[in-house]
Design a protein around this motif. Structure first.
Motif, PDB file in Angstrom:
ATOM      1  N   GLU A 205       0.849  -1.195   0.000  1.00  0.00           N
ATOM      2  CA  GLU A 205       0.000   0.000   0.000  1.00  0.00           C
ATOM      3  C   GLU A 205       0.882   1.242   0.000  1.00  0.00           C
ATOM      4  OE1 GLU A 205      -4.071   0.164   2.296  1.00  0.00           O
ATOM      5  OE2 GLU A 205      -2.480  -0.633   3.550  1.00  0.00           O
ATOM      6  N   PHE A 207       1.832   4.992   0.872  1.00  0.00           N
ATOM      7  CA  PHE A 207       1.643   6.093   1.815  1.00  0.00           C
ATOM      8  C   PHE A 207       2.623   7.207   1.429  1.00  0.00           C
ATOM      9  CE2 PHE A 207       0.017   2.473   4.050  1.00  0.00           C
ATOM     10  CZ  PHE A 207      -0.972   2.944   4.890  1.00  0.00           C
ATOM     11  N   ARG A 226      -2.583   8.241   3.115  1.00  0.00           N
ATOM     12  CA  ARG A 226      -2.648   7.031   2.303  1.00  0.00           C
ATOM     13  C   ARG A 226      -3.389   7.373   1.019  1.00  0.00           C
ATOM     14  NH1 ARG A 226      -6.188   3.062   1.212  1.00  0.00           N
ATOM     15  NH2 ARG A 226      -7.705   3.730   2.766  1.00  0.00           N
ATOM     16  N   ILE A 240      -6.201  10.255   2.253  1.00  0.00           N
ATOM     17  CA  ILE A 240      -6.717  10.485   3.605  1.00  0.00           C
ATOM     18  C   ILE A 240      -5.540  10.558   4.573  1.00  0.00           C
ATOM     19  CG2 ILE A 240      -7.069   7.987   3.991  1.00  0.00           C
ATOM     20  CD1 ILE A 240      -9.631   8.806   5.562  1.00  0.00           C
ATOM     21  N   THR A 241      -5.587  11.509   5.499  1.00  0.00           N
ATOM     22  CA  THR A 241      -4.484  11.636   6.455  1.00  0.00           C
ATOM     23  C   THR A 241      -4.531  10.486   7.468  1.00  0.00           C
ATOM     24  OG1 THR A 241      -5.822  13.140   7.800  1.00  0.00           O
ATOM     25  CG2 THR A 241      -4.232  14.134   6.293  1.00  0.00           C
ATOM     26  N   VAL A 242      -3.358   9.972   7.795  1.00  0.00           N
ATOM     27  CA  VAL A 242      -3.234   8.878   8.762  1.00  0.00           C
ATOM     28  C   VAL A 242      -2.179   9.254   9.798  1.00  0.00           C
ATOM     29  CG1 VAL A 242      -3.882   7.113   7.071  1.00  0.00           C
ATOM     30  CG2 VAL A 242      -1.471   7.658   7.395  1.00  0.00           C
ATOM     31  N   THR A 243      -2.223   8.568  10.924  1.00  0.00           N
ATOM     32  CA  THR A 243      -1.258   8.884  11.997  1.00  0.00           C
ATOM     33  C   THR A 243      -0.575   7.623  12.503  1.00  0.00           C
ATOM     34  OG1 THR A 243      -3.057   8.761  13.585  1.00  0.00           O
ATOM     35  CG2 THR A 243      -2.442  10.954  12.821  1.00  0.00           C
ATOM     36  N   ASP A 244       0.126   6.947  11.627  1.00  0.00           N
ATOM     37  CA  ASP A 244       0.862   5.751  12.050  1.00  0.00           C
ATOM     38  C   ASP A 244       2.190   6.209  12.660  1.00  0.00           C
ATOM     39  OD1 ASP A 244       2.456   3.455  12.192  1.00  0.00           O
ATOM     40  OD2 ASP A 244       1.302   2.498  10.589  1.00  0.00           O
ATOM     41  N   PRO A 245       2.426   5.899  13.952  1.00  0.00           N
ATOM     42  CA  PRO A 245       3.675   6.382  14.580  1.00  0.00           C
ATOM     43  C   PRO A 245       4.935   5.874  13.890  1.00  0.00           C
ATOM     44  CG  PRO A 245       2.436   4.904  16.055  1.00  0.00           C
ATOM     45  CD  PRO A 245       1.566   5.162  14.874  1.00  0.00           C
ATOM     46  N   ARG A 246       4.844   4.710  13.223  1.00  0.00           N
ATOM     47  CA  ARG A 246       6.042   4.191  12.535  1.00  0.00           C
ATOM     48  C   ARG A 246       6.426   5.086  11.354  1.00  0.00           C
ATOM     49  NH1 ARG A 246       3.865  -1.559  11.217  1.00  0.00           N
ATOM     50  NH2 ARG A 246       2.081  -0.211  10.879  1.00  0.00           N
ATOM     51  N   LYS A 270       4.091   0.199   2.105  1.00  0.00           N
ATOM     52  CA  LYS A 270       3.950  -0.698   3.262  1.00  0.00           C
ATOM     53  C   LYS A 270       3.763  -2.106   2.715  1.00  0.00           C
ATOM     54  CE  LYS A 270       0.926  -1.321   7.284  1.00  0.00           C
ATOM     55  NZ  LYS A 270      -0.399  -0.959   7.813  1.00  0.00           N
ATOM     56  N   PRO A 320      -6.085  13.207  11.841  1.00  0.00           N
ATOM     57  CA  PRO A 320      -6.243  12.083  10.911  1.00  0.00           C
ATOM     58  C   PRO A 320      -7.668  12.060  10.355  1.00  0.00           C
ATOM     59  CG  PRO A 320      -6.408  11.297  13.162  1.00  0.00           C
ATOM     60  CD  PRO A 320      -6.122  12.778  13.245  1.00  0.00           C
ATOM     61  N   GLY A 321      -7.842  11.386   9.222  1.00  0.00           N
ATOM     62  CA  GLY A 321      -9.195  11.245   8.666  1.00  0.00           C
ATOM     63  C   GLY A 321      -9.626  12.423   7.813  1.00  0.00           C
TER      64      GLY A 321
ATOM     65  N   PHE B  16     -13.424   3.620  11.369  1.00  0.00           N
ATOM     66  CA  PHE B  16     -12.274   4.258  10.718  1.00  0.00           C
ATOM     67  C   PHE B  16     -11.018   3.999  11.531  1.00  0.00           C
ATOM     68  CE2 PHE B  16      -9.567   8.161  10.507  1.00  0.00           C
ATOM     69  CZ  PHE B  16      -9.053   7.920   9.240  1.00  0.00           C
ATOM     70  N   PRO B  18      -7.470   5.318  12.074  1.00  0.00           N
ATOM     71  CA  PRO B  18      -6.646   6.487  11.736  1.00  0.00           C
ATOM     72  C   PRO B  18      -5.193   6.147  11.423  1.00  0.00           C
ATOM     73  CG  PRO B  18      -7.122   6.448  14.087  1.00  0.00           C
ATOM     74  CD  PRO B  18      -7.909   5.326  13.486  1.00  0.00           C
ATOM     75  N   MET B  19      -4.753   4.934  11.778  1.00  0.00           N
ATOM     76  CA  MET B  19      -3.364   4.573  11.482  1.00  0.00           C
ATOM     77  C   MET B  19      -3.174   4.172  10.034  1.00  0.00           C
ATOM     78  SD  MET B  19      -1.777   2.721  14.825  1.00  0.00           S
ATOM     79  CE  MET B  19      -0.498   1.944  13.900  1.00  0.00           C
ATOM     80  N   GLY B  21      -5.846   4.623   7.629  1.00  0.00           N
ATOM     81  CA  GLY B  21      -6.730   5.382   6.755  1.00  0.00           C
ATOM     82  C   GLY B  21      -7.839   4.542   6.158  1.00  0.00           C
TER      83      GLY B  21
END
Lengths: 347, 81
Positions: A205, A207, A226, A240-246, A270, A320-321, B16, B18-19, B21
């Motif tokens: 995927e 990002f 993503r 769409i905004t995402v908040t993956d800490p990695r 990913k 996010p979202g 949803f 958020p990590m 999307g």
């Protein structure tokens, strides 16, 4: 920043494979408490941003980067004789190097910028990605530059198929066989020249991160998204905004290790195991930069402030979202506008 | 077995993450299972609860429930164990 700042920026081609100029201008326009005049720098007389209401106050046609620094300097001498830009934000990969090299001259003329160093620009080139990954301990797919069909065949055998064939600056294709690799090689090299980059294919995927480094290892801003809808040219048409800490950890690692200066975009993949790989590093803001503004980080504004010598504190978070969905819209204008720009090279 | 705590779920069954999307639409039974998982119920407790509610065989429900949980795992919607 009390006085009205005049910001020159390129990338007004808001087309199906868009440049970032229009969203950068939009971000600046919407920065509350600031007053900007936008000076557009266009390469074609049909770039939509020239004619879009509310984007540019003034537009100049520019010589293509391939015409060299002397032509760019000559054009800027004219621009400076009729206007007074305070900051320039070049938004295309191909014009970054000329602007980096012209930086000191422009600065002496009162035009500031906030760009990566020439070394930073060069070492993240697509054809140096493997070396870059090793130097900074950043996970990247194995990549090689090739200049002829026999090198392509040799590297293809080494990497295995499918693999990705990429142009030096733009365009890429997935090749599932040596024949398909040759087709992409010929098509892309004919259009964009050499070298061609072949890269190990990673299924996964996509990002992306839009960010800003202060040049001293600090990440001033970083927003991840993503891609939700991808065009046949590989461009995000929805995200769409995402908040993956990695992702944030990887971004901060990149900025700290490289001491990155200026805006950037990280293109990430990913894989099935959930690991992230850096596929490309773009030394400028992406075309989706307005999503970062909408999510709470006005990267165009922060870039302008840093260029202008102001202190900008790291932006702690974003929402996010938040989604973007690109759309097309027929802008109607009169031939007189087109004529004016075509004949005078400015409007 | 816990649902990823970041997953935002509303009453209509729209979820949803958020990590990543990704968003999901849950039907009423799926929504109930996810809400029960969020409350910390075990698979057996959920199966018994659903069997009472729908007057069905808890063994069959448990089998379907485990299949559904496997789907949640594949979508990375469970908290890492």
């Amino acid at each position: 920043m009390n006085k009205t700042l005049h910001i020159a920026l390129s990338g007004l081609n808001a087309i199906d494979s868009p440049g970032p100029g229009v969203p950068v201008a939009r971000g600046l326009r919407e920065a509350s408490g600031f007053d900007f005049k936008i000076i557009g720098l266009a390469y074609e007389n049909l770039e939509p941003g020239i004619y879009m209401p509310g984007i540019a106050d003034k537009v100049f046609i520019m010589p293509y980067p391939s015409e060299g620094i002397a032509a760019l300097k000559e054009r800027w001498e004219y621009i400076l004789s009729v206007s007074k830009p305070d900051v320039v934000i070049p938004n295309y990969d191909a014009e970054l190097l000329p602007y980096i090299r012209l930086n000191q001259w422009l600065k002496e003329k009162g035009v500031a910028s906030f760009l990566p160093t020439e070394e930073q620009f060069e070492e993240r080139q697509k054809y140096r990605l493997t070396e870059f990954g090793e130097k900074y301990n950043i996970p990247v797919p194995e990549s090689h530059s090739v200049n002829n069909l026999s090198e392509l065949a040799e590297k293809g055998k080494h990497l295995g198929y499918p693999l990705v064939v990429k142009g030096k600056f733009y365009e890429a294709g997935i090749a599932r066989s040596p024949q398909e690799a040759e087709d992409w090689f010929l098509k892309i090299s004919h259009k964009w020249g050499f070298p061609i980059i072949v890269q190990k294919y990673i299924k996964g995927e996509e990002f992306n991160v839009a960010g800003l480094g202060d040049g001293n290892g600090e990440t001033i801003a970083a927003v991840a998204m993503r891609k939700q809808y991808i065009t046949d040219k590989g461009k995000a048409w929805g995200g769409i905004t995402v908040t993956d800490p990695r992702i944030m950890e990887l971004t901060r690692h990149f900025v700290t290790k490289t001491q990155w200066r200026g805006p950037f975009e990280l293109e990430l993949m990913k894989d099935a195991r959930g690991d992230f790989h850096v596929m490309e590093i773009n030394p400028r803001m992406p075309a989706w930069i307005y999503l970062a503004v909408a999510a709470g980080q006005n990267i165009p504004l922060a870039t302008t402030q840093l260029a202008h010598g102001e202190e900008v504190k790291p932006m702690p978070s974003y929402e996010p979202g938040i989604m973007f969905i690109r759309y097309s819209w027929d802008l109607i204008t009169h031939v007189s506008s087109f004529q004016e720009f075509s004949m005078k090279g400015e409007r | 077995m816990k649902i990823n705590p970041n997953l935002a779920i509303n009453d209509t069954g729209f979820a949803f993450d958020p990590m990543t999307g990704h968003s999901y639409t849950l039907n009423s039974v799926a929504l109930e299972i996810v809400q029960r998982l969020k409350q910390g119920q075990t698979e057996e407790e959920i199966a018994t609860g659903l069997a009472d509610e729908f007057d069905a065989d808890p063994v069959i429900i448990l089998k379907d429930l485990l299949d559904f949980i496997e789907i949640l795992r594949n979508y990375e919607l469970l908290e890492h164990e």
